[in-house]
Design an enzyme around this catalytic site. Structure first.
Site, short mmCIF file in Angstrom:
data_model
loop_
_atom_site.label_atom_id
_atom_site.label_comp_id
_atom_site.label_asym_id
_atom_site.label_seq_id
_atom_site.Cartn_x
_atom_site.Cartn_y
_atom_site.Cartn_z
N LEU A 59 10.30 39.17 14.02
CA LEU A 59 9.69 40.01 15.04
C LEU A 59 8.19 39.96 14.80
CD1 LEU A 59 11.89 43.26 15.24
CD2 LEU A 59 11.75 41.42 16.91
N ASP A 60 7.41 39.86 15.87
CA ASP A 60 5.97 39.79 15.75
C ASP A 60 5.40 41.00 15.01
OD1 ASP A 60 6.15 37.51 17.28
OD2 ASP A 60 5.70 38.55 19.15
N TYR A 61 4.21 40.85 14.49
CA TYR A 61 3.47 41.91 13.80
C TYR A 61 3.39 43.17 14.65
CZ TYR A 61 -0.57 44.09 11.45
OH TYR A 61 -1.41 44.96 10.80
N THR A 83 5.40 43.97 17.17
CA THR A 83 6.68 44.30 17.80
C THR A 83 7.53 45.13 16.83
OG1 THR A 83 6.65 42.25 19.08
CG2 THR A 83 8.77 43.35 18.85
#
Length: 243
Positions: free
Chosen positions: A101-103, A105
């Site tokens: 998961l993105d930073y 998100t």
């Protein structure tokens, strides 16, 4: 006899793909000899070392984490930023995140030391669905949402068909809350899909991973998956149905 990368993954060293990278980089020894061939097979009697540390098979563990924003979903970060591992100081096993998961998100992510399980959960061919809720700038048209459903042409290929649902619209702020369900995991995929229709994501949360949700958890908290949940996820990957 089993392939070396599979043995590494099962021992919790890393995912199978990352284990392959470790082999190719010459960081793995079998019986004292560096091995760089991905087809290499080993037995239970072979001594395997990764970066000088002898392999010891761990019991498998599985956790559901409510990842907060501002945390990297990797096991380490060269910039010194907080990673998902920092949220598991009590866990001795060498766990790693299943997918990413993105930073910026938040939401559901699984942590484990079971490489085979991770493969089942992340490879697109197994069709594990992940539902996201995105707050986007702009109010996409019906046709724009249809484009998301049919698939978007990105620089690394066209996305698979998605399920898309408009939840709410705020005409005052010119924003919308949209639910999107995908089964792939391209880098920053959801954000890039919305960029492609001219509605950049302002806030993103993964609401569910298969049947798992963050219900009962606050951001940064985790819990162990039950034996039944792990079995359900395996069955879902292999049959497409919850067992």
């Amino acid at each position: 006899m089993e392939r070396l990368q599979k043995v590494l993954a099962q021992a919790g060293v890393a995912s199978r793909r990352k284990s392959e990278t470790l082999i190719l980089e010459g960081k793995v020894k079998v019986n004292g000899v560096v091995v760089t061939e991905l087809g290499t097979k080993v037995s239970n009697t072979d001594r395997v070392e990764v970066e000088g540390v002898e392999l010891v098979k761990e019991s498998y563990v599985y956790y559901l984490l409510y990842k907060p924003r501002g945390v990297i979903s990797t096991v380490d970060d060269e910039k010194g930023r907080k990673t998902v591992l920092d949220l598991f100081p009590h866990v001795e096993e060498r766990i790693f995140p299943v997918g990413r998961l993105d930073y910026d998100t938040s939401g559901v992510i699984i942590m484990t030391n079971d490489g085979d399980f991770s493969y089942l959960m992340t490879h697109p061919k197994f069709g594990i669905k992940k539902k996201y809720v995105a707050k986007v700038k702009g109010i996409p048209s019906r046709e724009a949402l249809k484009k998301l459903e049919r698939g978007i042409d990105l620089e690394d290929g066209k996305t698979a068909p998605a399920q898309v649902k408009m939840r709410t619209v705020d005409k005052k702020t010119g924003t919308a809350l949209i639910e999107i369900t995908i089964h792939e995991g391209k880098n920053r995929q959801v954000r890039r899909m919305f960029d492609a229709i001219g509605c950049p994501v302002q806030k993103l949360r993964r609401e569910s991973f298969a049947m798992l949700t963050t219900h009962g958890l606050n951001a940064g908290e985790s819990r162990e998956l039950t034996t039944h949940e792990v079995k359900q996820l395996r069955v879902l990957a292999q049959t497409g149905k919850i067992g």
